[in-house]
Scaffold this active site. Structure first.
Site, PDB file in Angstrom:
ATOM      1  N   ASP B  59       0.834  -1.177   0.000  1.00 27.46           N
ATOM      2  CA  ASP B  59       0.000   0.000   0.000  1.00 27.46           C
ATOM      3  C   ASP B  59       0.886   1.251   0.000  1.00 27.46           C
ATOM      4  O   ASP B  59       1.718   1.420   0.883  1.00 27.46           O
ATOM      5  CB  ASP B  59      -0.862  -0.051   1.262  1.00 27.46           C
ATOM      6  CG  ASP B  59      -1.933   1.005   1.265  1.00 27.46           C
ATOM      7  OD1 ASP B  59      -1.663   2.097   0.740  1.00 27.46           O
ATOM      8  OD2 ASP B  59      -3.020   0.746   1.789  1.00 27.46           O
ATOM      9  N   THR B  92      -3.032   6.694  -3.384  1.00 24.49           N
ATOM     10  CA  THR B  92      -1.752   7.263  -2.993  1.00 24.49           C
ATOM     11  C   THR B  92      -0.675   6.998  -4.032  1.00 24.49           C
ATOM     12  O   THR B  92       0.032   7.905  -4.466  1.00 24.49           O
ATOM     13  CB  THR B  92      -1.277   6.649  -1.662  1.00 24.49           C
ATOM     14  OG1 THR B  92      -2.387   6.498  -0.818  1.00 24.49           O
ATOM     15  CG2 THR B  92      -0.244   7.517  -1.025  1.00 24.49           C
ATOM     16  N   THR B  93      -0.568   5.736  -4.416  1.00 28.59           N
ATOM     17  CA  THR B  93       0.474   5.383  -5.360  1.00 28.59           C
ATOM     18  C   THR B  93       0.272   6.109  -6.688  1.00 28.59           C
ATOM     19  O   THR B  93       1.210   6.695  -7.231  1.00 28.59           O
ATOM     20  CB  THR B  93       0.490   3.861  -5.594  1.00 28.59           C
ATOM     21  OG1 THR B  93       0.455   3.214  -4.342  1.00 28.59           O
ATOM     22  CG2 THR B  93       1.708   3.446  -6.350  1.00 28.59           C
TER      23      THR B  93
END
Lengths: 551, 531
Positions: B59, B92-93
């Site tokens: 994550d 997020t990534t």
């Protein structure tokens, strides 16, 4: 209370608190070990107050501190967060992923030699049933950077709680200001974590008497502690909350910013802790709380390096081990709430601590006390200046580690008594009478114990002129280190706090806080500051000495 | 010579090109760290601390929190990316990757002499276009269970392995459906997440009721009761010093005893009240009676309750009190004065489970529970944490889908082991438009290329195939990450959150613009409270 120990949950917030705590648990651990020579220890203190019994999944019984500890990312060094006791090597290796995997390894932290001995004996005691720990050679003590370097107690996996948001070292992301600390416990994640851990320890207690909070006052952890105390007050009303605010001794004038922050954090911490806990006691080897540093206190018969947290924390832990005795006694303990009530009447929630380490033990107690004369018998440990001449409102005094034979005078009958103290029949009476002489107006309670304070390694080698039993030697220092010492400790609410707290407030009033905007940016507002100053002034007012209306 | 140097000779200054280079390299550094994570075929990262503690994650949000980022620009990007997660629970990534990619493209043009301001205008224009496009392709659907399962699966497959993801998907969707009330916002707080270090991760399950991580503290209390009445209260059942600051005043030991007894009596009365009620509602039947108290219960009271066959739990967590009444019904009492049978909740089964020194109490078979528990199981701490993070994101994804009422089929990083895909762009790589440069919104480019790369396919070939397929079908096309062939995302059940993507487009444009417009970096003065 009938049956069962009156449990206390300990909270350690901050890195210096970790240092003091590590020494404190080492001392508790040393006291658990029965001496090999068959002499039963008096067993006056009840370890169940601080420890809990548990059981691992594999059915192994454990005995671990009832402790919650908070520190910042990167401060654990070689200590595993979950501890070694409850681990299962096989299961830990299992990984829930079948795809590609990359491993990022930090450099392994080298273990200190003492920890290696702890690791190798994991779960097993050596053949004679006694832990053998190498003492830390003098001069190598500088190599101790974090508290886990010398902690020899196994902790429960729920003990250690890491704050990932801030870094332990490095330049950025430090936990520097009170507001930052407060906001940590406003985040639901950390709050839930803390509540869960508290719940785990508290739920299993039958007669919980309260919480002791060891916290750093000089950095953002004062905010964490304030929030924690508030939470405890809300959630567990009626229980005692005793806060020990710790300050590492030396602060340099070189960094004005750090100094101002320390001052602000300390003031905010003291005021908020006083509001939310039963009793607050600052503990430091420094000479004053204020901006201008004063030389650290000195002890006769004790050599320490004030720049080493390892040394300072050892001394503070010893004092703490003594002054907390009243609520850890096996028989007829004074509960935390009662102790706090006795010391803190009419709003005097801040108290000072003092201790004589080691207490001179060559002669009988009356003789020693008479020799002390009118001077305050203990060295102040609360950075509140010289207590001599100050009036004391209430005090709780503990003397431990003296042989029963030394308690009363051994004069042959018929010789004229040098003082009324020599006429007393028991050690307790001697002590009570002495306190009565010293502070006739104060409310005093005293405890006399046979159990000495343990100072076995890894406690630093501070007492060069003492024998193994802590007696003074006239000859040259011996090789063998003292293993236990007599200590005389006291908690008192004294009028010197009027000066100290008032001085702190005045110093802060003089500061132009707009220059330290970054402190305010971290969640504290100008109004909060003014309110805090007001409270500090009124707190100081509580300690107004009736006779001295100097200012 | 920068002016600041005359004031502070220690100041460090980087200007124009140098400043830009510093910033771009930071963004790309961060991108390099995270790019391998993307998609279900991405690489899991194992972080081992100096002491040997393990953290396992894929994550982006968790990774960014774990890393000690010292570079100020990188830390700025990381903050934006994690803020995105705070708001939407995902992306997020992608955020980091897109910012990195935008800056990389910009760098090319700047080296050709274009002014950064023009490029930022291009970014802005491109954002508008991309948002328009987003509006076009979003699909308003009724959020039935199947759709929600698709959404949850899309999110979870990128976090944990496929078998586990399928288990979690059902659990997550069912938990939300259980707590969802018509026309009211969903309160994720009503889903309790409980960890149990036990068995394996695929034993994770949804409990339609509540699991408390403590048990009864009396040896004689039953370990299992059926058809039970549940009394939820916040009343002290232990003898303690009164809360008001007062001391006992007494002349003799007997008098003290008397006072203590009087105080105890007070508590005993409360206990008796509960016992009476139990007798009244249960009579001689086999029904169970469970007291769950937020305050303490001392051994004397426990003893008295145990004698009457009542199971009592003390010191329930504050946050569980509300959940308890939602799960079992009844009212949480703050005083026993108004105690009556209407205040009681019901549960079909209450039992205790002991695991080493830890006890768990399961309250199950409730009628129409409005609060449920996701019970995470796993053999070790790092697996538990990993699943917990994944479940949080899964819950957020489902909640977003219900809140938006609209979903997208441009599953960025997504899905299912068999048919994994990625949409390919509608925009050409970049186009000149009224002398402005519009960058394509390279979510498309960057994400699909990274995804294909992570799955081990040839980049160019995949892209060409996807473009061809798109031209032919006119539908939104992605890549099947198992075969490398193009496929239609919507048919495969790959749905993603609308709000996540929208947020993504907004935040990465703003940050890329800001970073691009920096032409001087100064480091001077007090080093404190930064970062």
């Amino acid at each position: 209370m009938a049956g069962g120990a009156r449990e206390v949950v300990t909270l350690q917030l901050g890195h210096f608190a970790g240092f003091v705590g590590a020494h404190w648990w080492n001392q508790q651990d040393a006291a658990l070990v029965r001496p090999a020579d068959g002499k039963e220890p008096p067993g006056e203190l009840c370890p169940d107050v601080l420890y809990r019994t548990g059981r691992t999944v594999h059915g192994q019984d454990t005995y671990t501190p009832r402790l919650i500890l908070m520190d910042l990312k990167g401060s654990l060094s070689s200590l595993k967060q979950e501890g070694g006791l409850y681990r299962d090597k096989q299961l830990d290796a299992a990984i829930a992923w079948q795809g590609k995997l990359t491993t990022h390894k930090e450099e392994l932290c080298p273990k200190n030699p003492y920890l290696q001995t702890l690791g190798s004996a994991e779960g097993v005691l050596s053949s004679d049933g006694v832990w053998r720990v190498k003492s830390i050679p003098n001069g190598k003590e500088g190599s101790i950077r974090v508290w886990s370097d010398f902690l020899r107690v196994h902790l429960h996996p729920r003990s250690i709680c890491m704050i990932q948001k801030y870094n332990h070292d490095g330049e950025t992301g430090r936990l520097e200001a009170f507001g930052q600390g407060e906001s940590i416990l406003k985040e639901p994640g950390y709050l839930e974590e803390l509540e869960d851990r508290l719940h785990f320890y508290v739920e299993e207690c039958d007669y919980l008497q309260g919480f002791q909070i060891l916290c750093d006052l000089h950095d953002g952890f004062s905010g964490v502690a304030a929030k924690t105390a508030e939470l405890l007050q809300d959630e567990y009303s009626g229980r005692g909350v005793i806060a020990w605010g710790l300050l590492p001794a030396p602060y340099s004038l070189g960094e004005p910013q750090k100094n101002i922050y320390r001052l602000l954090n300390t003031a905010f911490g003291l005021v908020h802790l006083a509001a939310h806990s039963s009793l607050v006691c600052p503990l430091s080897l420094g000479g004053s709380l204020g901006l201008r540093p004063e030389p650290p206190v000195t002890f006769p018969h004790l050599h320490y390096d004030a720049t080493l947290p390892f040394h300072c924390s050892a001394i503070l832990a010893t004092a703490l081990d003594t002054i907390t005795v009243p609520y850890r006694l096996r028989s007829s303990p004074v509960s935390m709430v009662h102790l706090a009530d006795m010391l803190s009447f009419s709003g005097k929630k801040v108290v000072t601590a003092g201790a004589t380490i080691p207490f001179p033990s060559g002669q009988s107690l009356p003789d020693t006390l008479v020799q002390l004369g009118g001077a305050t018998p203990w060295i102040p440990l609360s950075a509140c200046g010289d207590p001599s001449g100050a009036c004391c409102f209430a005090q709780s005094v503990v003397l431990r580690g003296l042989d029963r034979a030394c308690h009363t005078s051994q004069l042959t009958p018929g010789t004229p008594l040098p003082s009324p103290l020599h006429a007393c029949a028991t050690g307790e009476e001697v002590l009570a009478q002495y306190l009565q002489q010293q502070q006739p107006r104060a409310l005093s309670s005293s405890h006399l114990l046979l159990t000495p304070c343990k100072v076995a390694p890894p406690y630093p080698h501070l007492f060069s002129s003492l024998s193994q039993q802590g007696l003074f030697l006239d000859g040259p220092p011996t090789r063998a280190a003292a293993e236990s010492i007599p200590v005389f400790g006291a908690l008192c609410s004294s009028s010197s706090l009027h000066q100290t707290l008032g001085g702190l407030a005045r110093e802060l009033t003089k500061l132009d806080l707009r220059r330290w905007a970054s402190f305010m940016a971290a969640g504290v507002e100008q109004d909060d500051l003014e309110e805090m100053l007001q409270e500090l002034y009124s707190l100081a007012q509580c300690y107004q000495d009736g006779s001295g209306l100097m200012d | 010579m920068a002016a600041v140097k005359t004031l502070n000779p220690k100041a460090e200054v980087a200007r124009a090109q140098a400043a830009l280079a510093v910033n771009i390299s930071a963004a790309r550094g961060l991108q390099d760290v995270l790019r391998t994570n993307l998609g279900p075929k991405g690489t899991m990262k194992m972080l081992v601390s100096g002491a040997g503690d393990i953290k396992l994650t894929k994550d982006g949000n968790v990774l960014l929190h774990e890393m000690q980022i010292q570079h100020p620009t990188a830390s700025l990007i990381a903050k934006v990316a994690t803020a995105q997660d705070d708001i939407t629970g995902d992306g997020t990534t992608s955020n980091v990757l897109i910012i990195g990619e935008l800056l990389k493209q910009a760098d090319l043009y700047i080296s050709e002499g274009l002014h950064p301001r023009i490029i930022t205008e291009g970014f802005e224009a491109a954002k508008e276009k991309a948002l328009q496009f987003l509006e076009q392709i979003k699909v308003s659907k009724e959020m039935d269970r199947q759709t929600l399962i698709d959404v949850a699966r899309t999110s979870l497959h990128t976090k944990v392995h496929a078998e586990l993801a399928d288990v979690l998907t059902e659990a997550v969707v069912d938990s939300i459906l259980a707590i969802k009330k018509q026309d009211e916002p969903i309160d994720l707080f009503m889903v309790e997440i409980m960890e149990m270090k036990h068995k394996s991760e695929t034993d994770t399950s949804l409990i339609r009721g509540l699991v408390l991580d403590h048990g009864a503290r009396h040896p004689d209390m039953k370990k299992r009761v059926e058809d039970a009445y549940i009394l939820t209260c916040n009343v002290s059942l232990e003898y303690e010093k009164t809360e008001v600051n007062s001391g006992f005043f007494y002349k003799s030991a007997e008098e003290r005893e008397k006072l203590v007894k009087a105080e105890r009596k007070f508590i005993e009365d409360r206990v008796n009240k509960i016992i009476e009620l139990k007798k009244k509602v249960c009579g001689d039947s086999n029904k169970g009676f469970v007291v769950i108290n937020q305050k303490g219960i001392d051994p004397f009271s426990l003893d008295a309750l145990a004698k009457e066959g009542i199971v009592a739990l003390r010191r329930a967590k504050r946050r569980n009190m509300e959940r308890l009444t939602l799960a079992c019904g009844g009212v949480a009492l703050n005083s026993l004065d108004d105690l009556n049978a209407d205040c009681l909740g019901r549960a079909g089964l209450v039992y205790e489970y002991t695991l080493g020194e830890e006890k768990f109490t399961f309250i199950e078979k409730c009628n129409n529970p409005r609060s449920v528990t996701l019970l995470i199981k796993g053999p070790n701490k790092h697996t538990l944490t990993q699943i917990k993070d994944a479940i949080r994101d899964g819950l957020r994804a489902v909640k977003n889908a219900i809140d938006d009422g609209e979903i997208l089929t441009l599953a960025g990083p997504s899905l299912e082991s068999k048919r994994l895909l990625m949409r390919y762009s509608l925009f050409p790589r970049c186009e000149y438009f009224n002398s402005h440069i519009i960058f394509c919104f390279c979510e498309v480019n960057i994400n699909s290329t990274v995804l294909a790369q992570n799955s081990g396919f040839d980049l160019q070939e995949t892209l060409v195939k996807v473009q061809a397929e798109h031209a032919e079908s006119g539908q939104l096309v992605g890549v099947d990450l198992n075969t490398g062939e193009p496929m239609v995302a919507a048919e495969a059940g790959i749905w993603d959150n609308y709000c996540v993507k929208k947020q993504l487009l907004h935040s990465c444009t703003v940050i890329a613009t800001n970073i691009l417009l920096v032409d001087e970096i100064m480091r001077a003065g007090m080093s404190s409270l930064k970062g």
